[in-house]
Design a protein around this motif. Structure first.
Motif: not given
Length: 763
Positions: A488-497
């Protein structure tokens, strides 16, 4: 027992000390202010009234009452009042009232940091226990144990979390959270001003996903936002949540007396206008307060600075205070350590804390009386937030802003009216940044399939969904786009950098007990965790033995050396597309897409105390490429002909240096979010050009705002340059250390030409 001075007597002592008083540029005393009260609403549940009474609250502040009334009418609102003004009750009252009326009601609280979430949970649980009712309030973050997680999902009336957990752990697993989403009445977003730039653009899309899931489960929650002072709170709240907002901006809370002191360190090199290091001055000033047992917080701009100041303070007070009474606090520390520090500040065991902006937010950290800022924090909102850490419980407080030699610090310190009278900055986000939007559409498609014709909270999607189907990320079947990947994609997307993965820091000082001590984003790691870098953690020095760039691991070992390290980045920029362009007399202002190649090149070893350069070495790391947006201003032939090539190059570098420090003031971003570079011959138009670009893939609107306000930005830059007392240019204005004598004058004339040209172009 040795006599310890109180805060007011110590201030008088310092005022009579010429070493201190000669460096004070401005001393503003903010008088105390009486509270404006309202009666507690008649319809408030009696159990809640009694709980408030038991806590000594018999009346509400006027802004708390206004918030309760808006909430009761079902209106979304944003409350903007100073620190320590009781914003918490603006959302706790309506939420608890709703749960007391209907025990199935649920609320979701979003805080930008774990520290703040923990603090608010304690506050909420105290109020609930005063009521004696069965309302479950839980934090759900990375530190929540698996045993408690199931209980939170099934029985949590109030779930307190952060945007990162909502993004990666709650929304992707919404089927486990049915009771929350079916009954969600309120979404509370605290510290709204933090959600700007890159982080805010991501979080806005997380909110879009959240609203989509709520609709799926049949709920339509109300948004309650609170914020520190910014110029556009209503606009920011509406862009972030996609809803219309009411604004509450008149505070009824009392204000304690505050002394706000602007302190400029003494000049140590007159020709270059170089001042004594702000870090060394902070050490001396903080030492005065700590030795007198006055609880003090010191803010520093970077992790490295925090650790350097902490090392200095431990050394300074080692004969008078135990080492554990002064602690560091920053991102990268492990949770147990952070909780322990917060508790120590509240119960008074910890007398001093040196922090990054991690403690800038509304954590209740006890009776701090003094706040010292090592340099200007970058925005007026941040400076007031940091100032608000002092004097929350005690009557009088002192805030000291100690300037560095940087142009931005010198501009603020020499222009106190700008700080005290200026409207705070505008917070900018761009939820429709294509890179960010596509990332979150992948996450949203994983959570719930998209039907043909669906929008993403109003954003048309058909082209993007078709593209993702062509790339075999989504599968199109029967008018519906489905997620078709195993992970699932959320693991590879950082909100902060800007980077997708953090570098893990591994301490191998003791080969038998190798342990992880922290983490860092990739862009920072290029300059802070390269081979041979000195990495500081809780006042302890570690040398980086190996940075494994592929595996994202930095192996460090404890060392005892008398220096720290600093690294350089080399940058190349090319324009890919001109989206907006205005031109007259050969001069241009433009905005468009650019590609930037950055490479860490060399590092320097800098000695503690003297801050002299004692050595350097190469950095062997791959180049990082960035596609982003930039604004630029180019000079026509008529102006170019007035300068020799060498003088033009020096003046361009000088002007870029000034603009680098003024631009973030205008768009309320961290200086590291926006970079300014100059080219004597820009590749796309062969003209001398200064570029201002967003340091994030796709850009988030910072450079676009500069394009729109270019004249104003250049005007502020001229003001900074003319107010600098040096004669030929210095690090506090044009950054020049070894340029020719005419460079300051050339830079001034160049900026004047730029201002005139931009004015003509815009007519």
């Amino acid at each position: 027992m040795e006599f310890k001075q109180t805060l007011s007597t110590l201030l008088k002592t310092l005022q009579s000390d010429s070493q201190f008083s000669n460096q004070i540029v401005h001393w503003q005393t903010i008088p105390s202010r009486e509270a404006v009260f309202s009666e507690i609403p008649l319809d408030l549940d009696s159990r809640l009234k009694e709980a408030l009474n038991r806590r000594g609250i018999n009346q509400l502040y006027s802004h708390q009452n206004e918030a309760y009334e808006f909430a009761k009418k079902g209106q979304h609102f944003v409350a903007v009042t100073p620190t320590a003004s009781g914003k918490t009750l603006c959302y706790n009252l309506p939420v608890l009232q709703k749960i007391l009326e209907d025990e199935n009601s649920r609320a979701l609280y979003l805080f930008p940091t774990k520290a703040l979430a923990q603090d608010q949970k304690s506050e909420m649980n105290e109020l609930i226990s005063e009521m004696g009712v069965n309302i479950n309030s839980y934090t759900y973050d990375g530190d929540t144990s698996p045993a408690i997680r199931q209980k939170v999902r099934k029985a949590g009336h109030i779930v307190i979390t952060n945007p990162d957990m909502l993004h990666s752990a709650i929304l992707p697993h919404h089927t486990k959270w049915v009771s929350l989403f079916e009954n969600l009445k309120y979404i509370v977003i605290d510290e709204l001003h933090i959600y700007r730039g890159i982080f805010g653009s991501h979080v806005s899309n997380v909110i879009r996903r959240l609203k989509r899931i709520c609709r799926f489960y049949g709920s339509n929650p109300q948004f309650i936002c609170t914020s520190a002072t910014i110029a556009n709170p209503k606009e920011l709240a509406e862009t972030l949540t996609g809803t219309n907002m009411r604004l509450i901006n008149k505070s009824g809370a009392p204000v304690s007396k505050k002394h706000f002191i602007f302190y400029n360190p003494p000049i140590v090199n007159k020709p270059l206008n170089i001042r004594r290091s702000a870090t060394l001055e902070v050490r001396r000033l903080a030492g005065h307060f700590l030795k007198n047992k006055i609880q003090t917080i010191v803010f520093a701009r970077s992790r490295v600075r925090v650790e350097i100041i902490l090392t200095y303070l431990h050394e300074l007070v080692r004969n008078e205070l135990v080492k554990k009474s002064i602690r560091g606090y920053r991102g990268g520390y492990l949770p147990k350590q952070r909780r322990e520090i917060e508790q120590g500040l509240r119960n008074g065991e910890i007398l001093g804390v040196v922090s990054t902006n991690a403690l800038e937010l509304g954590v209740d950290i006890g009776s701090l009386q003094v706040c010292i800022m090592t340099g200007y924090p970058g925005t007026i909102a941040s400076a007031w937030q940091q100032a608000g850490r002092a004097g929350r419980r005690n009557g009088e407080a002192v805030i000291l802003m100690v300037a560095s030699s940087s142009p931005l610090d010198q501009y603020i310190i020499q222009n106190p009216q700008y700080f005290f009278e200026q409207n705070p900055e505008t917070a900018i986000i761009n939820p429709d940044n294509l890179v960010v939007l596509v990332d979150h559409l992948k996450c949203a498609a994983f959570e719930l399939p998209f039907k043909q014709g669906d929008t993403f909270d109003g954003v048309e999607l058909e082209d993007i969904l078709q593209f993702l189907a062509e790339e075999r990320v989504l599968h199109f079947n029967d008018d519906t786009y489905h997620w078709m990947n195993d992970s699932f994609p959320a693991h590879n997307i950082s909100l902060r950098s800007a980077s997708q993965e953090n570098v893990i820091i591994i301490d191998q000082s003791d080969r038998g007990n190798v342990k992880v001590i922290g983490e860092m984003d990739r862009f920072s790691a290029m300059t802070l965790l390269h081979d041979e870098a000195i990495y500081l953690h809780q006042g302890v020095q570690f040398q980086v033995e190996k940075l494994d760039w592929e595996e994202k691991k930095a192996f460090v070992r404890e060392v005892d050396v008398d220096y720290f390290t600093d690294a350089n980045l080399a940058v190349q920029l090319k324009v890919l597309e001109e989206d907006m362009l205005k031109e007259k007399n050969g001069s241009q202002i433009g905005f468009g897409d650019v590609t930037v190649q950055a490479m860490a090149t060399i590092f320097k070893k800098i000695k503690f105390d003297t801050h002299e350069n004692i050595g350097s070495g190469p950095i062997y790391l791959p180049e990082e490429e960035l596609h982003t947006t930039s604004s630029w201003v180019s000079l026509g032939e008529e102006i170019v002909s007035k300068y020799t090539e060498k003088r033009m190059e020096e003046a361009l570098v000088g002007a870029a240096h000034v603009l680098q420090h003024v631009s973030p003031l205008k768009v309320m971003c961290d200086p590291s979010d926006l970079h300014v570079i100059s080219q004597v011959k820009a590749i796309h138009n062969n003209k001398p050009t200064i570029f201002m670009y967003d340091r994030y893939p796709g850009g988030v609107g910072l450079s676009k705002r500069l394009y729109e306000n270019m004249h104003e930005v250049i005007e502020e830059s001229i003001s900074l340059l003319t107010n600098c007392p040096c004669h030929t240019g210095c690090p506090s204005c044009i950054g020049a250390e070894a340029f020719s004598e005419s460079v300051k004058q050339d830079t001034y004339h160049l900026l004047q030409h730029l201002k005139d040209e931009v004015y003509v172009i815009n007519q």
